[in-house]
Each structure stands twice: as structure tokens, then as C-alpha cells.
Design an enzyme around this catalytic site. Structure first.
Site, PDB file in Angstrom:
ATOM      1  N   CYS A  96      56.286  67.449  38.314  1.00  0.00           N
ATOM      2  CA  CYS A  96      56.560  68.587  37.434  1.00  0.00           C
ATOM      3  C   CYS A  96      56.282  68.173  35.999  1.00  0.00           C
ATOM      4  O   CYS A  96      56.162  66.992  35.691  1.00  0.00           O
ATOM      5  CB  CYS A  96      58.014  68.994  37.565  1.00  0.00           C
ATOM      6  SG  CYS A  96      58.486  69.283  39.273  1.00  0.00           S
TER       7      CYS A  96
ATOM      8  N   ARG B 123      49.926  69.469  36.014  1.00  0.00           N
ATOM      9  CA  ARG B 123      50.832  68.725  36.901  1.00  0.00           C
ATOM     10  C   ARG B 123      51.400  69.617  37.997  1.00  0.00           C
ATOM     11  O   ARG B 123      52.099  69.139  38.884  1.00  0.00           O
ATOM     12  CB  ARG B 123      51.996  68.147  36.101  1.00  0.00           C
ATOM     13  CG  ARG B 123      51.580  67.116  35.085  1.00  0.00           C
ATOM     14  CD  ARG B 123      52.785  66.653  34.304  1.00  0.00           C
ATOM     15  NE  ARG B 123      53.635  65.815  35.126  1.00  0.00           N
ATOM     16  CZ  ARG B 123      53.581  64.506  35.163  1.00  0.00           C
ATOM     17  NH1 ARG B 123      52.721  63.884  34.422  1.00  0.00           N
ATOM     18  NH2 ARG B 123      54.382  63.818  35.936  1.00  0.00           N
TER      19      ARG B 123
ATOM     20  N   TRP C 104      56.441  71.974  40.228  1.00  0.00           N
ATOM     21  CA  TRP C 104      55.613  71.802  41.428  1.00  0.00           C
ATOM     22  C   TRP C 104      56.639  71.526  42.513  1.00  0.00           C
ATOM     23  O   TRP C 104      57.193  70.441  42.598  1.00  0.00           O
ATOM     24  CB  TRP C 104      54.674  70.629  41.200  1.00  0.00           C
ATOM     25  CG  TRP C 104      53.918  70.129  42.396  1.00  0.00           C
ATOM     26  CD1 TRP C 104      54.282  69.087  43.214  1.00  0.00           C
ATOM     27  CD2 TRP C 104      52.665  70.587  42.896  1.00  0.00           C
ATOM     28  NE1 TRP C 104      53.327  68.892  44.178  1.00  0.00           N
ATOM     29  CE2 TRP C 104      52.323  69.791  44.006  1.00  0.00           C
ATOM     30  CE3 TRP C 104      51.790  71.599  42.501  1.00  0.00           C
ATOM     31  CZ2 TRP C 104      51.160  69.977  44.734  1.00  0.00           C
ATOM     32  CZ3 TRP C 104      50.623  71.765  43.231  1.00  0.00           C
ATOM     33  CH2 TRP C 104      50.322  70.966  44.325  1.00  0.00           C
TER      34      TRP C 104
ATOM     35  N   ASN D  31      62.173  65.891  37.197  1.00  0.00           N
ATOM     36  CA  ASN D  31      60.950  65.587  37.913  1.00  0.00           C
ATOM     37  C   ASN D  31      61.307  64.478  38.902  1.00  0.00           C
ATOM     38  O   ASN D  31      61.879  63.467  38.496  1.00  0.00           O
ATOM     39  CB  ASN D  31      59.894  65.111  36.897  1.00  0.00           C
ATOM     40  CG  ASN D  31      58.582  64.749  37.547  1.00  0.00           C
ATOM     41  OD1 ASN D  31      58.343  65.067  38.703  1.00  0.00           O
ATOM     42  ND2 ASN D  31      57.723  64.094  36.791  1.00  0.00           N
ATOM     43  N   GLY D  32      61.008  64.680  40.189  1.00  0.00           N
ATOM     44  CA  GLY D  32      61.319  63.638  41.170  1.00  0.00           C
ATOM     45  C   GLY D  32      62.042  64.217  42.376  1.00  0.00           C
ATOM     46  O   GLY D  32      62.120  65.430  42.540  1.00  0.00           O
TER      47      GLY D  32
ATOM     48  N   GLU E  11      34.549  58.058  55.779  1.00  0.00           N
ATOM     49  CA  GLU E  11      35.129  58.511  54.512  1.00  0.00           C
ATOM     50  C   GLU E  11      34.440  57.831  53.313  1.00  0.00           C
ATOM     51  O   GLU E  11      34.174  58.471  52.292  1.00  0.00           O
ATOM     52  CB  GLU E  11      36.648  58.203  54.523  1.00  0.00           C
ATOM     53  CG  GLU E  11      37.404  58.507  53.243  1.00  0.00           C
ATOM     54  CD  GLU E  11      37.360  59.961  52.800  1.00  0.00           C
ATOM     55  OE1 GLU E  11      36.895  60.815  53.562  1.00  0.00           O
ATOM     56  OE2 GLU E  11      37.756  60.230  51.656  1.00  0.00           O
TER      57      GLU E  11
ATOM     58  N   LYS F  56      32.600  59.912  50.397  1.00  0.00           N
ATOM     59  CA  LYS F  56      32.946  59.789  48.969  1.00  0.00           C
ATOM     60  C   LYS F  56      31.692  59.510  48.153  1.00  0.00           C
ATOM     61  O   LYS F  56      31.471  60.104  47.105  1.00  0.00           O
ATOM     62  CB  LYS F  56      33.923  58.623  48.735  1.00  0.00           C
ATOM     63  CG  LYS F  56      35.389  58.767  48.920  1.00  0.00           C
ATOM     64  CD  LYS F  56      36.116  59.855  48.229  1.00  0.00           C
ATOM     65  CE  LYS F  56      35.935  61.178  48.917  1.00  0.00           C
ATOM     66  NZ  LYS F  56      37.078  61.761  49.573  1.00  0.00           N
TER      67      LYS F  56
ATOM     68  N   GLU G 121      29.203  62.624  48.069  1.00  0.00           N
ATOM     69  CA  GLU G 121      29.615  63.851  47.372  1.00  0.00           C
ATOM     70  C   GLU G 121      29.679  63.680  45.860  1.00  0.00           C
ATOM     71  O   GLU G 121      29.471  64.647  45.134  1.00  0.00           O
ATOM     72  CB  GLU G 121      30.935  64.399  47.921  1.00  0.00           C
ATOM     73  CG  GLU G 121      32.160  63.578  47.609  1.00  0.00           C
ATOM     74  CD  GLU G 121      33.447  64.200  48.156  1.00  0.00           C
ATOM     75  OE1 GLU G 121      33.557  65.432  48.203  1.00  0.00           O
ATOM     76  OE2 GLU G 121      34.340  63.424  48.524  1.00  0.00           O
TER      77      GLU G 121
ATOM     78  N   HIS H  71      22.309  51.479  68.932  1.00  0.00           N
ATOM     79  CA  HIS H  71      21.826  52.655  69.674  1.00  0.00           C
ATOM     80  C   HIS H  71      20.964  53.563  68.797  1.00  0.00           C
ATOM     81  O   HIS H  71      20.792  54.729  69.120  1.00  0.00           O
ATOM     82  CB  HIS H  71      23.016  53.425  70.258  1.00  0.00           C
ATOM     83  CG  HIS H  71      23.838  52.598  71.196  1.00  0.00           C
ATOM     84  ND1 HIS H  71      23.366  52.173  72.423  1.00  0.00           N
ATOM     85  CD2 HIS H  71      25.076  52.061  71.066  1.00  0.00           C
ATOM     86  CE1 HIS H  71      24.290  51.434  73.015  1.00  0.00           C
ATOM     87  NE2 HIS H  71      25.326  51.347  72.206  1.00  0.00           N
TER      88      HIS H  71
ATOM     89  N   LYS I 291      37.190  72.677  45.062  1.00  0.00           N
ATOM     90  CA  LYS I 291      38.401  71.974  45.502  1.00  0.00           C
ATOM     91  C   LYS I 291      39.039  72.656  46.707  1.00  0.00           C
ATOM     92  O   LYS I 291      39.534  72.003  47.606  1.00  0.00           O
ATOM     93  CB  LYS I 291      39.387  71.893  44.332  1.00  0.00           C
ATOM     94  CG  LYS I 291      40.576  70.995  44.591  1.00  0.00           C
ATOM     95  CD  LYS I 291      40.186  69.531  44.654  1.00  0.00           C
ATOM     96  CE  LYS I 291      41.330  68.631  45.076  1.00  0.00           C
ATOM     97  NZ  LYS I 291      40.858  67.352  45.628  1.00  0.00           N
TER      98      LYS I 291
HETATM   99  C1  F6R Z   1      36.117  65.466  50.197  1.00  0.00           C
HETATM  100  C2  F6R Z   1      37.060  66.567  50.278  1.00  0.00           C
HETATM  101  C3  F6R Z   1      36.829  67.612  51.315  1.00  0.00           C
HETATM  102  C4  F6R Z   1      38.162  68.180  51.823  1.00  0.00           C
HETATM  103  C5  F6R Z   1      37.912  69.355  52.759  1.00  0.00           C
HETATM  104  C6  F6R Z   1      39.209  69.894  53.334  1.00  0.00           C
HETATM  105  O1  F6R Z   1      36.489  64.551  49.197  1.00  0.00           O
HETATM  106  O2  F6R Z   1      37.986  66.661  49.511  1.00  0.00           O
HETATM  107  O3  F6R Z   1      36.066  67.124  52.371  1.00  0.00           O
HETATM  108  O4  F6R Z   1      38.864  67.172  52.474  1.00  0.00           O
HETATM  109  O5  F6R Z   1      37.266  70.392  52.061  1.00  0.00           O
HETATM  110  O6  F6R Z   1      40.072  70.293  52.330  1.00  0.00           O
HETATM  111  P1  F6R Z   1      41.618  70.410  52.547  1.00  0.00           P
HETATM  112  O7  F6R Z   1      42.149  69.072  52.824  1.00  0.00           O
HETATM  113  O8  F6R Z   1      42.127  70.995  51.258  1.00  0.00           O
HETATM  114  O9  F6R Z   1      41.822  71.332  53.710  1.00  0.00           O
END
Ligand code: F6R
Length: 610
Positions: free
Chosen positions: A2, A27, A74, A98-99, A483, A487, A490, A506, A605
Site C-alpha cells: 500500500c 503501489r 492494495w 502497510n503489511g 521461462e 524472458k 519478449e 531428437h 500486461k
Molecule cells: C511473460 C508474461 C506472460 C503472462 C501471461 C499470463 O513475462 O508475463 O506470459 O504470464 O500473459 O498472464 P497472467 O499470469 O496475468 O494470467
């Protein structure tokens, strides 16, 4: 996560507080509020939603005064609502927090038995009652806060004011941030420096276990027992943009470094070491002995977390797990029934494919629950009417590439595996205790990996111009290879593939030549020898090998071009550790190439389209 702001001085407090809260909105913001003292009386305004709603409430009914505290929330305990919004006021004592207070249930029962009535579902209101009850016993505000601090356990940063002592604000903190901004004839206090940069550049950064009493003319610092401490002021010359990222160049970098704290927050309040039990507040799976199968469904990085979760749950709870991409789930005819549990994993709680998979599973009678980071998100609400939600408590993740949300998902899944293992009679007390002890060491082990960042930057410089990368892992580190590749591609736009090391022969081995960097995860564990043998095959074809190895591995240097050393841990927890250098490698390669790290092209996002 928060945001908190307080002011004491000669100006009208409310404008300064709301302006500061606006700088902290990143936040989290599901509700906000301010409490101002004027002429010995407290006036409070609170509103659900973004700060604009609080602005409106203040325009409709303005409040005035030179001392006040404010909060943007939050939610952790209690859904977003006006009643749950801070400040929480009891008998003229107002508190923002906050916490998470770990022992809030037992304190609440005690206070209720004394006849105290609660207006909210929050853990914070406990503190307001505690302080008010100690004032009712004849203590002054400072003494009452000290007595209350002795009774609570958990993570907290508080601002506390009392209308009968309007010339002071008290703050105390442990495990959550708080800074005091030093002015002339006025003092500021906030959970983060950016909130106050418009007013001062001189800050006192509070340490854990410290308490400060602010008046318009100064600050007194002490420990919780009242022993005076020297006040050290730090001058900060960050630009406002730098300050929002706490001095980091990108949110992604900040979030990578927040992982030790985020993981500690995921564990906090869920583990009872004495009986090796895990408490999943908000999750109800009925009789888990009757579960015959678990399907994990998710997208992207969250799907990779699910793949690691399969290893954890199958090993610790002996429950068969299938992992299904949420974007594919509906387009088969999945076999679901009342003995099948479905677990959806989502940072944002808004991913359309995951939401659709949940709805389908619910309609076919499965118990559906979620691991999620965002309270009251669509996925959280959908699961609340079935198996419930386990929140990761990672705080808002702003960088588009998921980092701390991923590692906190892994921790949540490990806790879930222990919970299921205990409830299904698979894991005895001793074995569960060992798992929990190993888990508790993870934040400090991540700190050690983060401390090696300079050597990872050097590796990033050597390979930043490569056009393709291969990431290899086996066992629970196979999803981490996926993963690591995700990373890198992307945020740097470099082509990268993750592969099971055992699958190399293979097909993909045809790609290896002296221009191909191969990142191999070869940490200690049951598949170590096999993985090393696969990496030898890369070496024999002149591939460039960057190898993640466990500290003390003396063999690996002989085949690697570069070695990244990580601390030793249990093989099921190893993916949480091995992820960190791969996040840093991707981040620094992208940064060297000058891409838009926090908002990579074509990505969002929350993916709310199918
Ligand atoms: C990659 C990334 C995406 C999300 C995916 C699912 O860094 O962030 O691959 O993991 O779009 O998103 P959530 O977890 O919000 O359902």
C-alpha cells in the site's frame, strides 16, 4: 504494497497527502483515504477505487487541518470497500498500515471478548483497537503504541495519530518500508521517497524495529523499547522518474530485486512450524483425500509456474497433475468431474483464456481454485464461488515481463504441495518441517544470487549480439529453460528456444554451431549427470555454453565457456533460484540492446482478449 503519506506542519495537510498518494498509486489502488485532525477532532474521508474518487469525496465535503495521514490500498485482508479502506479510526486514534499482521485472528478474538466492536474486515483495525485500549488504560500515544507493538507479529509500517495529541504523528516499521522527509517547520512521512520529492530531498530511512515521533519541528527516533537512536539524514538527488523506480533504471529491474521480500510476503502468515502445517486462507477444496487428479491451467509465464508445480505436487502430495495451456483447454473436450480439482494460475487475474477455462471447468462440476496476485480480479471473483483463491502477495507488478509474480507463484505452489501432502497423509511432520525450513532459506539465497549481478552483466555483454539462444534444462528446471527463453525473447526480441536437455538429440542438436549460445541449467539433483552429458554433446559441436551450476561444482568449468554459480537448495526449490540469473541475463541483454524493457513491443500486461 500500500502507499502511505503523512504530514505535520503549518500548511493544509490534505492537499500534500493526496498529492503524495498520487505518486504512490503504482503501489496499488483499490481504495484510498485520509484522516485529518483539527481542533482536537478527527475528520476522515475514504473512497473505493482510484484516487480520483477520493478527490471527489474531498471536493464534495472538504476537510481542513495541519496534521494528517493518508493511504492508498492494495487489499490483503478484506475486499476493497469503503469500510475496509484506511485510515481506521477507533476512539480518536487513526491508523494507516502497510503489511500483514500474522496474529490478527487471536488478537481480534481477545479484543472482541473485551467488548470491542469491529467495523472492517482488516487486520489493521486490530492495531487501532490495541492503541485505543492502551490509551483508555491511561497511557499517552507513544506509550500506547509501544505497548501495542509488543503484542503484534508480522510485517508492518504504521502511521498513527490521536486527536487528543494533535501535535504528533507516530510511525513504526518492520519489514515494510517507511521514510521521513525532513522539512523546515514541517515534517513528511511516506512509504516511499517519490511521494515526497516535491517537498524535500532530505530523508531519514527507517530501519526494521524503529519507531519515529514526528512533530512540526523535529523527529525523535527510538527502538520499540524506547531507547533513543541517532537520526541520520540522507540527501537524495533522484529525478522524480528515477524515484518511482526506487533508483532502478526499469521497473523490471526493481521487481527482480524485490523478489526476496515478495517471497517472504507470500510465505508470511501461512506456516506454523511447530506442527509443520500450512494454512491456505481463502482456499476450500473439501476433502482433499477424495481428489484423484489436479489440472493446472494458465498462460505464458504462469503456465511455466504450473509445470514446476506439477513436480512439487506429484512428489510431495502424490496427486497426479496435468498441465494444460488455458488457451487450448476449451478446444479439447477435457474430462472433468467432482474428483478433479482445477487450479488456475494468473498474475493479473484478468487473462481471458484462463478465465474461460475456469468457467468451463466450473460448469462441469470441478472444484476450481486460483493462485493469483490481484485481489478482486475477474479470476479471483470467479474462483471465490468455487474452491477459492490463494493470493501471492507479490505487490503490483508493472514491468510487462513477469518476474516476482512468477517466483511467488512457485512459492505458493510449494506451500500448496505441502498442504496437500499433509492433508492426504503423504507427508509426515518431520518431512514437512524440512520442506518448510528449506523454503524459509530461499529469500536469503536469492539475495546471494542478486549479489552476483556484475558477473551476469559481463556475460550479457559477451552475448548481447547473438541472433539465437537455446535454453536447456531437465526435471523441474525444464520449465525454467522455457521461462528463460520466454524472458529473453519478449524483452530483447532475440529468438530463443527452451528445450528439455534430453530432447536435444531428437532434433535441435542440428542447430548447434560456434555462433549458438546455449544456456544450460546443470544444478545438483537427480538429473545432474544426465544434463551434463547433454551439455557435453553441445560442447562437442562447438556450441557456446553458459552453465548454471551449484556452488562447489568443480567439474563444470571444464566444459563451460561461462559459469553462473547459484546456492545449493532442495531440487524442488531449485527452480526458484535458477530463475533469477536467467531474469537478470535477459534484462541486461535487452538493456544493452536498448529495447523498451518495461513495455516491449506488441505486449500487454493483462491479456483480456482470447
Ligand atoms: C511473460 C508474461 C506472460 C503472462 C501471461 C499470463 O513475462 O508475463 O506470459 O504470464 O500473459 O498472464 P497472467 O499470469 O496475468 O494470467
Amino acid at each position: 504494497m500500500c502507499g502511505i503519506v503523512g504530514y505535520i506542519g503549518r500548511e493544509e495537510a490534505v492537499g500534500i497527502i493526496v498529492e503524495g498518494l498520487r505518486k504512490l498509486e503504482y503501489r496499488g489502488y483499490d481504495s484510498a483515504g485520509v484522516s485529518i485532525i483539527k481542533d482536537g477532532k478527527t475528520d476522515i474521508r475514504r473512497a473505493v477505487g482510484k484516487l480520483a474518487n477520493l478527490d471527489k469525496a474531498l471536493r464534495d465535503k472538504p476537510i481542513f487541518g495541519n496534521t494528517g495521514i493518508g493511504h492508498t490500498r492494495w487489499a490483503t485482508h478484506g475486499r476493497p470497500s469503503e469500510q475496509n479502506a484506511h485510515p481506521h479510526e477507533v476512539d480518536g486514534v487513526s491508523i494507516v498500515h502497510n503489511g500483514i499482521l500474522e496474529n490478527y485472528m487471536e488478537l481480534k478474538h481477545r479484543l472482541q471478548a473485551q467488548g470491542r466492536k469491529f467495523k472492517s474486515e482488516t487486520d489493521t483495525e486490530i492495531m487501532s483497537h490495541l492503541v485505543a485500549s492502551h490509551i483508555a488504560e491511561g497511557r499517552n500515544l507513544i506509550e500506547a503504541v509501544r505497548a501495542s507493538l509488543k503484542e503484534i507479529r508480522g510485517a508492518f509500517a504504521f502511521l498513527i495519530q490521536h486527536e487528543k495529541e494533535p501535535n504528533k504523528i507516530v510511525t513504526a516499521k518492520t519489514a515494510s518500508p517507511m521514510v521521513v522527509g525532513v522539512g523546515k517547520g514541517e515534517m513528511f512521512v511516506a512509504s516511499d521517497i517519490p511521494a515526497l520529492l516535491g517537498h524535500t530531498r532530505d530523508f531519514i530511512i527507517l530501519e526494521d524495529g524503529q519507531m519515529a515521533v514526528l512533530t512540526a519541528d523535529g523527529v525523535e527516533l527510538s527502538d520499540f523499547d524506547g531507547n533513543a537512536l541517532p537520526v541520520k539524514t540522507k540527501h537524495v538527488d533522484w529525478s522524480p522518474v528515477m524515484a518511482e523506480k526506487a533508483g532502478h533504471k526499469h521497473f523490471m529491474h526493481k521487481e527482480i530485486h524485490e523478489q526476496p521480500t515478495a517471497i517472504a510476503d507470500t510465505i508470511r502468515g501461512r506456516v506454523l512450524m511447530e506442527d509443520a502445517s500450512v494454512h491456505l486462507d481463502g482456499v476450500n477444496l473439501g476433502d482433499v483425500k477424495k481428489l484423484r487428479r489436479l489440472i493446472i491451467t494458465a498462460c505464458g509465464t504462469s503456465f511455466h509456474a504450473g509445470m514446476v508445480g506439477k513436480f512439487m505436487i506429484e512428489k510431495l502430495a502424490r496427486l497426479g497433475v496435468d498441465c494444460d495451456l488455458a488457451s487450448e483447454f476449451r478446444y479439447r473436450d477435457p474430462v472433468l468431474d467432482e474428483e478433479t480439482g482445477v487450479l488456475a494460475i494468473s498474475q493479473s487475474g484478468e487473462t481471458a483464456d484462463t478465465l474461460a477455462a475456469i468457467k468451463l471447468a466450473k460448469s462441469q462440476g470441478a472444484t476450481v481454485f486460483a493462485v493469483c496476485n490481484v485481489l478482486e480480479s475477474s479470476i479471483a471473483r470467479e474462483c471465490a464461488t468455487s474452491g477459492g483463491v490463494m493470493y501471492t502477495h507479490a505487490g503490483p507488478e508493472i514491468g510487462v515481463a513477469s518476474t516476482k509474480a512468477f517466483t511467488t507463484q512457485l512459492v505458493a505452489l510449494y506451500l500448496l504441495a505441502i498442504y496437500l501432502g499433509r492433508a492426504r497423509g503423504v507427508l509426515d511432520k518431520g518431512a514437512a518441517q524440512k520442506c518448510l525450513e528449506d523454503l524459509r532459506e530461499i529469500p536469503s539465497k536469492i539475495e546471494r544470487v542478486l549479489a552476483t549481478e556484475a558477473s551476469i552483466i559481463a556475460i550479457a555483454r559477451r552475448y548481447a549480439q547473438a541472433r539465437d539462444f537455446l535454453f536447456l534444462g531437465r526435471g523441474p528446471n525444464f520449465p525454467i529453460a522455457l521461462e528463460g527463453a520466454l524472458k529473453l525473447k519478449e524483452i530483447s526480441y532475440i529468438h530463443a528456444e527452451g528445450y528439455s536437455a534430453g530432447e536435444m538429440k531428437h532434433g535441435p542438436i542440428a542447430l548447434i554451431d560456434d555462433k549458438m549460445p546455449v544456456v544450460g541449467i546443470a544444478t545438483e539433483g537427480p538429473v545432474y549427470d544426465k544434463t551434463v552429458a547433454n551439455l557435453e554433446e553441445v560442447r562437442a559441436r562447438n556450441g557456446k555454453l553458459i552453465i548454471l551450476a551449484t556452488e562447489g561444482d568443480s567439474k563444470i568449468a571444464a566444459i563451460a565457456d561461462d559459469v553462473i554459480v547459484v546456492p545449493r537448495t532442495d531440487p524442488l526449490l531449485d527452480p526458484i533460484i535458477t530463475t533469477i540469473p536467467l531474469q537478470l541475463l535477459a534484462y541486461h541483454i535487452a538493456d544493452i540492446n536498448g529495447t523498451d524493457v518495461d513495455q516491449p513491443r506488441n505486449l500487454a500486461k493483462s491479456v483480456t482478449v482470447e
